[in-house]
Design a protein around this motif. Structure first.
Motif, PDB file in Angstrom:
ATOM      1  N   LEU A 282       1.039  -1.060   0.089  1.00  0.00           N
ATOM      2  CA  LEU A 282      -0.079   0.101   0.054  1.00  0.00           C
ATOM      3  C   LEU A 282       0.763   1.318  -0.014  1.00  0.00           C
ATOM      4  CD1 LEU A 282      -2.460  -0.621   2.855  1.00  0.00           C
ATOM      5  CD2 LEU A 282      -3.034  -0.818   0.442  1.00  0.00           C
ATOM      6  N   SER A 283       0.657   2.256  -0.766  1.00  0.00           N
ATOM      7  CA  SER A 283       1.299   3.589  -0.663  1.00  0.00           C
ATOM      8  C   SER A 283       0.340   4.398   0.153  1.00  0.00           C
ATOM      9  CB  SER A 283       1.526   4.098  -2.221  1.00  0.00           C
ATOM     10  OG  SER A 283       2.345   3.208  -2.716  1.00  0.00           O
ATOM     11  N   VAL A 284       0.915   5.219   0.994  1.00  0.00           N
ATOM     12  CA  VAL A 284       0.337   6.157   1.683  1.00  0.00           C
ATOM     13  C   VAL A 284       0.929   7.552   1.839  1.00  0.00           C
ATOM     14  CG1 VAL A 284       1.334   5.439   3.937  1.00  0.00           C
ATOM     15  CG2 VAL A 284      -0.790   6.691   4.206  1.00  0.00           C
ATOM     16  N   ALA A 285      -0.021   8.567   1.714  1.00  0.00           N
ATOM     17  CA  ALA A 285       0.455   9.917   1.252  1.00  0.00           C
ATOM     18  C   ALA A 285      -0.158  10.655   2.513  1.00  0.00           C
ATOM     19  CB  ALA A 285       0.065  10.541  -0.030  1.00  0.00           C
ATOM     20  N   VAL A 286       0.999  11.736   2.791  1.00  0.00           N
ATOM     21  CA  VAL A 286       0.476  12.907   3.799  1.00  0.00           C
ATOM     22  C   VAL A 286       0.829  14.083   3.298  1.00  0.00           C
ATOM     23  CG1 VAL A 286       0.555  11.284   5.867  1.00  0.00           C
ATOM     24  CG2 VAL A 286       2.558  12.835   5.344  1.00  0.00           C
ATOM     25  N   ASP A 287      -0.098  15.009   3.695  1.00  0.00           N
ATOM     26  CA  ASP A 287       0.359  16.498   3.304  1.00  0.00           C
ATOM     27  C   ASP A 287       0.602  17.369   4.598  1.00  0.00           C
ATOM     28  OD1 ASP A 287      -2.235  17.305   3.938  1.00  0.00           O
ATOM     29  OD2 ASP A 287      -2.921  17.290   2.072  1.00  0.00           O
ATOM     30  N   GLU A 288       0.279  18.607   4.490  1.00  0.00           N
ATOM     31  CA  GLU A 288       0.736  19.410   5.933  1.00  0.00           C
ATOM     32  C   GLU A 288      -0.663  19.292   6.769  1.00  0.00           C
ATOM     33  OE1 GLU A 288      -1.359  21.682   2.590  1.00  0.00           O
ATOM     34  OE2 GLU A 288       0.450  20.521   2.822  1.00  0.00           O
TER      35      GLU A 288
ATOM     36  N   ARG B 111      -3.026   4.185  -1.830  1.00  0.00           N
ATOM     37  CA  ARG B 111      -3.355   3.555  -3.210  1.00  0.00           C
ATOM     38  C   ARG B 111      -2.666   2.198  -2.850  1.00  0.00           C
ATOM     39  NH1 ARG B 111      -5.118   7.698  -3.742  1.00  0.00           N
ATOM     40  NH2 ARG B 111      -4.625   9.428  -4.941  1.00  0.00           N
ATOM     41  N   PHE B 112      -3.297   1.002  -3.748  1.00  0.00           N
ATOM     42  CA  PHE B 112      -2.821  -0.209  -3.686  1.00  0.00           C
ATOM     43  C   PHE B 112      -1.663  -0.381  -4.680  1.00  0.00           C
ATOM     44  CE2 PHE B 112      -7.492  -0.131  -2.720  1.00  0.00           C
ATOM     45  CZ  PHE B 112      -7.648  -0.791  -1.554  1.00  0.00           C
ATOM     46  N   GLY B 113      -0.579  -0.972  -4.152  1.00  0.00           N
ATOM     47  CA  GLY B 113       0.520  -1.039  -5.018  1.00  0.00           C
ATOM     48  C   GLY B 113       1.336  -0.118  -4.477  1.00  0.00           C
ATOM     49  N   ALA B 114       2.647  -0.043  -5.183  1.00  0.00           N
ATOM     50  CA  ALA B 114       3.798   0.905  -4.729  1.00  0.00           C
ATOM     51  C   ALA B 114       3.502   2.225  -5.865  1.00  0.00           C
ATOM     52  CB  ALA B 114       5.117   0.395  -5.108  1.00  0.00           C
ATOM     53  N   VAL B 115       3.534   3.358  -5.305  1.00  0.00           N
ATOM     54  CA  VAL B 115       3.458   4.562  -6.298  1.00  0.00           C
ATOM     55  C   VAL B 115       5.069   4.739  -6.720  1.00  0.00           C
ATOM     56  CG1 VAL B 115       3.285   7.023  -6.041  1.00  0.00           C
ATOM     57  CG2 VAL B 115       1.741   5.538  -5.063  1.00  0.00           C
ATOM     58  N   ASP B 116       5.222   5.133  -7.995  1.00  0.00           N
ATOM     59  CA  ASP B 116       6.418   5.379  -8.308  1.00  0.00           C
ATOM     60  C   ASP B 116       7.325   6.406  -7.609  1.00  0.00           C
ATOM     61  OD1 ASP B 116       6.334   3.437 -10.556  1.00  0.00           O
ATOM     62  OD2 ASP B 116       5.699   5.166 -11.867  1.00  0.00           O
ATOM     63  N   GLY B 117       8.341   6.184  -7.211  1.00  0.00           N
ATOM     64  CA  GLY B 117       9.233   6.929  -6.579  1.00  0.00           C
ATOM     65  C   GLY B 117       9.125   7.228  -4.981  1.00  0.00           C
ATOM     66  N   ALA B 118       8.045   6.166  -4.375  1.00  0.00           N
ATOM     67  CA  ALA B 118       7.664   6.171  -2.891  1.00  0.00           C
ATOM     68  C   ALA B 118       8.806   5.295  -2.194  1.00  0.00           C
ATOM     69  CB  ALA B 118       6.344   5.987  -2.901  1.00  0.00           C
ATOM     70  N   PRO B 119       9.302   5.777  -1.183  1.00  0.00           N
ATOM     71  CA  PRO B 119      10.227   4.859  -0.493  1.00  0.00           C
ATOM     72  C   PRO B 119       9.749   4.065   0.311  1.00  0.00           C
ATOM     73  CG  PRO B 119      10.102   6.797   0.542  1.00  0.00           C
ATOM     74  CD  PRO B 119       9.294   7.143  -0.796  1.00  0.00           C
ATOM     75  N   PRO B 120      10.312   2.816   0.548  1.00  0.00           N
ATOM     76  CA  PRO B 120       9.484   1.879   1.531  1.00  0.00           C
ATOM     77  C   PRO B 120       9.457   2.569   2.859  1.00  0.00           C
ATOM     78  CG  PRO B 120      12.186   1.360   1.226  1.00  0.00           C
ATOM     79  CD  PRO B 120      11.477   2.653  -0.009  1.00  0.00           C
ATOM     80  N   ALA B 121       8.447   2.282   3.632  1.00  0.00           N
ATOM     81  CA  ALA B 121       8.179   2.743   5.127  1.00  0.00           C
ATOM     82  C   ALA B 121       9.310   2.408   5.949  1.00  0.00           C
ATOM     83  CB  ALA B 121       6.946   2.268   5.645  1.00  0.00           C
ATOM     84  N   SER B 122      10.214   1.521   5.755  1.00  0.00           N
ATOM     85  CA  SER B 122      11.201   0.935   6.642  1.00  0.00           C
ATOM     86  C   SER B 122      12.191   2.278   6.473  1.00  0.00           C
ATOM     87  CB  SER B 122      11.698  -0.186   6.255  1.00  0.00           C
ATOM     88  OG  SER B 122      12.135  -0.175   4.801  1.00  0.00           O
TER      89      SER B 122
END
Length: 165
Positions: A13-19, A26-37
């Motif tokens: 799962l890709s998770v996004a936050v803003d301010e 999103r289901f799956g990895a969003v391009d360029g998103a780093p692993p949570a680890s």
């Protein structure tokens, strides 16, 4: 907006936050998103909290997300449906028709389905808890196998809490 990829029992799962708060899942990895680890320091504090709550949810330890949400899109009807989703208790379901009636239009079950499909924050805003008439599993942006897994997780945790298992 910052993204991170979380490993979960239903896949990445890709998770996004803003301010303001969580603004996307999103289901799956969003391009360029780093692993949570790889999150470190206070710069990823909101993102770290979102990741921690998702992990706790999938571990069966969290039944109510407490994350602030940042939803900047959607029609008035869609926002009403998304708001109603957040009021469906963990481990319970509602039908598309029930949600349509609650938001004020008993004939809008199909529109509720469209709103579910446009939910920008699935899992946290639990569109998986909305089912077809008679409890039938229909329609889920992440696919019906994922919907089933989410409902089974919640049913199992609810049973364990009620019966001490």
């Amino acid at each position: 907006m910052r993204w991170a990829v979380v490993e979960s029992p239903i896949g990445e799962l890709s998770v996004a936050v803003d301010e303001v708060g969580v603004c996307g899942v999103r289901f799956g990895a969003v391009d360029g998103a780093p692993p949570a680890s790889s999150l470190a320091g206070t710069a990823g504090m909101g993102l770290s909290r979102a990741v921690a709550e998702l992990r706790s949810y999938f571990a069966g330890e969290l039944v109510d997300f407490t994350l602030p949400l940042s939803v900047r899109q959607g029609s008035e009807f869609e926002r009403a449906v998304w708001g109603e989703m957040t009021r469906i208790p963990y481990g319970e379901t509602r039908t598309y028709g029930q949600v349509a009636a609650i938001v004020g239009d008993v004939s809008a079950a199909r529109a509720v389905g469209v709103a579910c499909n446009r939910n920008p924050i699935p899992v946290i805003v639990p569109c998986h808890r909305i089912v077809g008439a008679g409890g039938k599993l229909v329609g889920f942006g992440g696919g019906l196998p994922r919907k089933r897994q989410l409902l089974e997780l919640e049913a199992r945790v609810t049973f364990q809490q009620a019966w001490g298992g």
